[in-house]
Design an enzyme around this catalytic site. Structure first.
Site, PDB file in Angstrom:
ATOM      1  CB  CYS A 127     -29.597 -46.014   2.866  1.00 38.32           C
ATOM      2  SG  CYS A 127     -28.975 -45.131   1.436  1.00 38.32           S
TER       3      CYS A 127
ATOM      4  CG  ASN B 206     -27.448 -40.006   0.125  1.00 33.96           C
ATOM      5  OD1 ASN B 206     -27.005 -38.868  -0.080  1.00 33.96           O
ATOM      6  ND2 ASN B 206     -28.729 -40.259  -0.024  1.00 33.96           N
TER       7      ASN B 206
ATOM      8  CB  CYS C 108     -28.848 -48.108  -3.441  1.00 31.10           C
ATOM      9  SG  CYS C 108     -27.319 -48.582  -4.283  1.00 31.10           S
ATOM     10  NE  ARG C 109     -30.330 -49.558   1.454  1.00 31.42           N
ATOM     11  CZ  ARG C 109     -29.765 -50.047   2.543  1.00 31.42           C
ATOM     12  NH1 ARG C 109     -30.461 -50.859   3.322  1.00 31.42           N
ATOM     13  NH2 ARG C 109     -28.528 -49.741   2.867  1.00 31.42           N
ATOM     14  CB  SER C 110     -31.554 -42.665   1.499  1.00 28.52           C
ATOM     15  OG  SER C 110     -30.225 -42.445   1.124  1.00 28.52           O
TER      16      SER C 110
ATOM     17  CG  ASP D 279     -27.022 -52.499   0.666  1.00 36.41           C
ATOM     18  OD1 ASP D 279     -27.215 -52.084  -0.500  1.00 36.41           O
ATOM     19  OD2 ASP D 279     -25.973 -52.303   1.290  1.00 36.41           O
TER      20      ASP D 279
HETATM   21  P1  4NP Z   1     -27.342 -47.776  -0.097  1.00 37.56           P
HETATM   22  O1  4NP Z   1     -26.470 -48.943  -0.770  1.00 37.56           O
HETATM   23  O2  4NP Z   1     -26.965 -47.771   1.376  1.00 37.56           O
HETATM   24  O3  4NP Z   1     -28.747 -48.193  -0.329  1.00 37.56           O
HETATM   25  O4  4NP Z   1     -26.948 -46.496  -0.807  1.00 37.56           O
HETATM   26  C1  4NP Z   1     -25.070 -48.978  -0.702  1.00 37.56           C
HETATM   27  C2  4NP Z   1     -24.329 -48.215  -1.553  1.00 37.56           C
HETATM   28  C3  4NP Z   1     -22.945 -48.270  -1.502  1.00 37.56           C
HETATM   29  C4  4NP Z   1     -22.326 -49.096  -0.578  1.00 37.56           C
HETATM   30  C5  4NP Z   1     -23.087 -49.850   0.288  1.00 37.56           C
HETATM   31  C6  4NP Z   1     -24.459 -49.799   0.236  1.00 37.56           C
HETATM   32  N1  4NP Z   1     -20.915 -49.175  -0.539  1.00 37.56           N
HETATM   33  O5  4NP Z   1     -20.378 -49.982   0.238  1.00 37.56           O
HETATM   34  O6  4NP Z   1     -20.232 -48.423  -1.267  1.00 37.56           O
END
Ligand code: 4NP
Length: 157
Positions: free
Chosen positions: A9, A12, A14-16, A124
């Site tokens: 994602c 790294n 939240c989702r992955s 997201d």
């Molecule tokens: P992820 O979510 O891609 O599912 O891990 C996010 C986590 C952090 C950020 C964006 C999306 N960020 O901008 O820090």
């Protein structure tokens, strides 16, 4: 030979990490965990070295899955040398992956496209609330069960 699966994602956190933990849980519960190498990474490097977002840790724990030992890392060129399947959670993850993968690497897919053929993205949840994390959990759980079905069918056992 083990099948190596990488979930990717943006951050790294939240989702992955959820996908890594959930898919591992699915194959372990089916007694076939030993057939897989399962990992996750982000296309962005803001959180490298951090554990998953506390909201991902919590929603996973609510479903009996422990993500606390995971640490965020950024995708590297060597990821494209050995993974059999690289799954982006949304279309922009896939675009980011294709931008850094060697031109010959064709094993990048959007996760729910590969398992359901639907073109549905895992949204997201970072800027949302706990409900968003539960929704993402359910989407990834369903996708992971379907992925296990598909991979078992393709290996004929
Ligand atoms: P992820 O979510 O891609 O599912 O891990 C996010 C986590 C952090 C950020 C964006 C999306 N960020 O901008 O820090």
């Amino acid at each position: 030979m083990k099948t190596s699966v990488l979930f990717v994602c943006l951050g790294n956190i939240c989702r992955s990490p959820l996908a890594e933990g959930i898919f591992r849980d699915v194959v372990e519960k089916r007694g076939i965990g030993g057939r897989f190498l399962i990992d996750s990474a982000g296309t962005g490097g803001w959180h490298v070295g951090s554990p998953p977002d506390p909201r991902s840790i919590e929603v996973a724990a609510n479903h009996g899955i422990d993500l606390r030992s995971q640490r965020c890392r950024k995708i590297t060129v060597s990821d494209f040398q050995y993974h059999d399947l690289v799954f982006g959670m949304d279309r922009s993850n896939v675009d980011n992956l294709r931008a850094v993968a060697p031109g010959s690497f064709s094993r990048i897919h959007m996760f729910l496209d590969y398992v359901h053929g639907t073109g549905v993205e895992i949204p997201d949840p970072y800027y949302g609330d706990a409900d968003g994390f539960e929704n993402v959990y359910q989407m990834i759980r369903e996708g992971s069960e379907a992925l296990a079905d598909r991979l078992i069918a393709s290996t004929g056992s």
